[in-house]
Design a protein around this motif. Structure first.
Motif, PDB file in Angstrom:
ATOM      1  N   PHE A  26      -3.083   7.620 -15.804  1.00 38.95           N
ATOM      2  CA  PHE A  26      -3.304   6.173 -15.977  1.00 38.95           C
ATOM      3  C   PHE A  26      -2.014   5.403 -16.250  1.00 38.95           C
ATOM      4  O   PHE A  26      -1.984   4.467 -17.035  1.00 38.95           O
ATOM      5  CB  PHE A  26      -4.373   5.921 -17.047  1.00 38.95           C
ATOM      6  CG  PHE A  26      -5.703   6.472 -16.611  1.00 38.95           C
ATOM      7  CD1 PHE A  26      -6.548   5.722 -15.822  1.00 38.95           C
ATOM      8  CD2 PHE A  26      -6.077   7.755 -16.947  1.00 38.95           C
ATOM      9  CE1 PHE A  26      -7.755   6.242 -15.379  1.00 38.95           C
ATOM     10  CE2 PHE A  26      -7.286   8.289 -16.515  1.00 38.95           C
ATOM     11  CZ  PHE A  26      -8.128   7.514 -15.724  1.00 38.95           C
ATOM     12  N   LEU A  27      -0.946   5.803 -15.580  1.00 36.69           N
ATOM     13  CA  LEU A  27       0.336   5.111 -15.678  1.00 36.69           C
ATOM     14  C   LEU A  27       0.502   4.230 -14.435  1.00 36.69           C
ATOM     15  O   LEU A  27       0.795   4.730 -13.351  1.00 36.69           O
ATOM     16  CB  LEU A  27       1.490   6.112 -15.763  1.00 36.69           C
ATOM     17  CG  LEU A  27       1.502   6.997 -17.004  1.00 36.69           C
ATOM     18  CD1 LEU A  27       2.562   8.083 -16.881  1.00 36.69           C
ATOM     19  CD2 LEU A  27       1.725   6.156 -18.249  1.00 36.69           C
ATOM     20  N   PRO A  28       0.314   2.915 -14.576  1.00 41.37           N
ATOM     21  CA  PRO A  28       0.385   2.030 -13.409  1.00 41.37           C
ATOM     22  C   PRO A  28       1.714   2.086 -12.669  1.00 41.37           C
ATOM     23  O   PRO A  28       1.747   1.931 -11.455  1.00 41.37           O
ATOM     24  CB  PRO A  28       0.160   0.625 -13.989  1.00 41.37           C
ATOM     25  CG  PRO A  28      -0.382   0.818 -15.345  1.00 41.37           C
ATOM     26  CD  PRO A  28      -0.002   2.194 -15.799  1.00 41.37           C
ATOM     27  N   GLN A  29       2.804   2.355 -13.377  1.00 38.39           N
ATOM     28  CA  GLN A  29       4.103   2.396 -12.708  1.00 38.39           C
ATOM     29  C   GLN A  29       4.196   3.502 -11.666  1.00 38.39           C
ATOM     30  O   GLN A  29       5.028   3.446 -10.777  1.00 38.39           O
ATOM     31  CB  GLN A  29       5.261   2.473 -13.726  1.00 38.39           C
ATOM     32  CG  GLN A  29       5.275   3.698 -14.587  1.00 38.39           C
ATOM     33  CD  GLN A  29       4.504   3.541 -15.887  1.00 38.39           C
ATOM     34  OE1 GLN A  29       3.572   2.758 -15.978  1.00 38.39           O
ATOM     35  NE2 GLN A  29       4.876   4.312 -16.897  1.00 38.39           N
ATOM     36  N   LYS A  30       3.325   4.508 -11.759  1.00 40.14           N
ATOM     37  CA  LYS A  30       3.322   5.586 -10.771  1.00 40.14           C
ATOM     38  C   LYS A  30       2.456   5.247  -9.557  1.00 40.14           C
ATOM     39  O   LYS A  30       2.408   6.025  -8.603  1.00 40.14           O
ATOM     40  CB  LYS A  30       2.838   6.881 -11.414  1.00 40.14           C
ATOM     41  CG  LYS A  30       3.788   7.379 -12.475  1.00 40.14           C
ATOM     42  CD  LYS A  30       3.618   8.841 -12.719  1.00 40.14           C
ATOM     43  CE  LYS A  30       4.701   9.308 -13.676  1.00 40.14           C
ATOM     44  NZ  LYS A  30       4.953  10.719 -13.559  1.00 40.14           N
ATOM     45  N   CYS A  31       1.779   4.102  -9.611  1.00 35.79           N
ATOM     46  CA  CYS A  31       0.862   3.722  -8.535  1.00 35.79           C
ATOM     47  C   CYS A  31       1.202   2.352  -7.944  1.00 35.79           C
ATOM     48  O   CYS A  31       0.338   1.662  -7.420  1.00 35.79           O
ATOM     49  CB  CYS A  31      -0.572   3.719  -9.065  1.00 35.79           C
ATOM     50  SG  CYS A  31      -1.101   5.318  -9.696  1.00 35.79           S
ATOM     51  N   LEU A  32       2.460   1.968  -8.031  1.00 39.78           N
ATOM     52  CA  LEU A  32       2.846   0.631  -7.597  1.00 39.78           C
ATOM     53  C   LEU A  32       2.534   0.376  -6.126  1.00 39.78           C
ATOM     54  O   LEU A  32       2.144  -0.731  -5.752  1.00 39.78           O
ATOM     55  CB  LEU A  32       4.329   0.385  -7.867  1.00 39.78           C
ATOM     56  CG  LEU A  32       4.696   0.281  -9.346  1.00 39.78           C
ATOM     57  CD1 LEU A  32       6.199   0.078  -9.510  1.00 39.78           C
ATOM     58  CD2 LEU A  32       3.933  -0.844 -10.025  1.00 39.78           C
TER      59      LEU A  32
END
Length: 66
Positions: A25-31
């Protein structure tokens, strides 16, 4: 007149959920997938229930005045 059976941007929203699940759930990994949803929402003038989730993932971009 028949209504559209599919909700705009549903696929992109589901892709984000899958990416976040895989990446703690780390948004920076799903940019990349987040940007795809943002692009989809822009195309449909944010007229999709799936676009509301963007507010927590992206900082709002000012819309150009016409």
């Amino acid at each position: 007149m028949a209504q559209a059976s599919k909700e705009p941007c549903k696929k992109e929203a589901c892709d984000i959920q899958a990416c976040l699940s895989k990446n703690n759930f780390l948004p920076q990994k799903c940019l990349k997938v987040i940007e795809l949803l943002d692009s989809c929402c822009a195309k449909c003038d944010y007229n999709s229930t799936h676009c509301a989730s963007l507010s927590g993932l992206l900082k709002p971009k000012p819309k150009p005045k016409r």
